[in-house]
Design a protein around this motif. Structure first.
Motif, PDB file in Angstrom:
ATOM      1  N   LYS A 179      31.858  26.877  58.847  1.00  0.00           N
ATOM      2  CA  LYS A 179      31.472  27.901  57.881  1.00  0.00           C
ATOM      3  C   LYS A 179      30.004  28.226  58.087  1.00  0.00           C
ATOM      4  O   LYS A 179      29.180  27.342  58.266  1.00  0.00           O
ATOM      5  N   PRO A 235      29.553  35.531  54.433  1.00  0.00           N
ATOM      6  CA  PRO A 235      30.229  34.280  54.793  1.00  0.00           C
ATOM      7  C   PRO A 235      31.235  34.503  55.925  1.00  0.00           C
ATOM      8  O   PRO A 235      31.961  35.497  55.940  1.00  0.00           O
ATOM      9  N   SER A 264      35.378  31.703  52.616  1.00  0.00           N
ATOM     10  CA  SER A 264      35.109  30.626  51.667  1.00  0.00           C
ATOM     11  C   SER A 264      36.383  29.869  51.315  1.00  0.00           C
ATOM     12  O   SER A 264      36.396  28.636  51.286  1.00  0.00           O
ATOM     13  N   GLN A 314      32.299  38.447  45.831  1.00  0.00           N
ATOM     14  CA  GLN A 314      32.285  38.044  47.233  1.00  0.00           C
ATOM     15  C   GLN A 314      32.796  39.127  48.170  1.00  0.00           C
ATOM     16  O   GLN A 314      32.878  38.917  49.367  1.00  0.00           O
TER      17      GLN A 314
END
Length: 161
Positions: A17, A24, A62, A124
């Motif tokens: 990650k 992300p 995520s 997000q």
């Protein structure tokens, strides 16, 4: 324009990650075994493996990094990009898959699901114009349209979080 495909396989590397331009991103390799039934032997025979470099972005990144690990059998749907490469050791082709959805393959086991609130997901989903990883291995040049929760979940009321 890339083709959308669905691939099943085994997560071959631990998901990593990170961020690409503040977005992300989660990367891992997927091994998809090729099998055929041998009538003479009366059993399935493995005869090769296709390898994919998988990249997931934003809230999917995520969720993937918290949900899958090396050795898990999964299903990935996404945009396929085939890239030719050449170096001093030879030349070949790389199969990159920009994931749109990822889940455990329930043919091989069970799974449990935890839903995030709509507010969490919306914070997000901000889409940058370009997403580029530092090593230029994964690139997405078109931003996906915002996710429509109501179209994806018919009958779910807006007050549900």
């Amino acid at each position: 324009m890339a083709d959308t495909i669905t691939v099943t396989g085994v997560v071959a590397t631990p998901p990593t990650k990170g961020t690409a331009a503040g977005t992300p991103v989660c990367n891992f390799r997927l091994a998809s075994g090729l099998r055929r039934f041998d009538r003479e032997q009366g059993r399935w025979i493995e005869y090769g493996t296709n390898w994919y470099s998988v990249a997931a972005y934003r809230y999917l990144a995520s969720n993937v990094s918290e949900s899958i690990s090396k050795g898990d059998r999964i299903i990935v749907r996404g945009r396929l990009r085939i890239k030719e490469w050449e170096n001093s050791g030879g030349k070949g082709m790389a199969l990159d898959l920009d994931a749109e959805s990822i889940g455990h393959d329930l043919t091989w086991g069970t799974s449990s699901f935890t839903r995030h609130s709509r507010r969490e997901a919306e914070t997000q989903t901000e889409e940058p114009e370009d997403i580029e990883e530092a090593n230029d291995e994964f690139v997405v040049s078109e931003a996906a349209p915002p996710f429509d929760w109501h179209a994806a979940q018919p009958g779910v009321e807006e007050s549900v979080v």
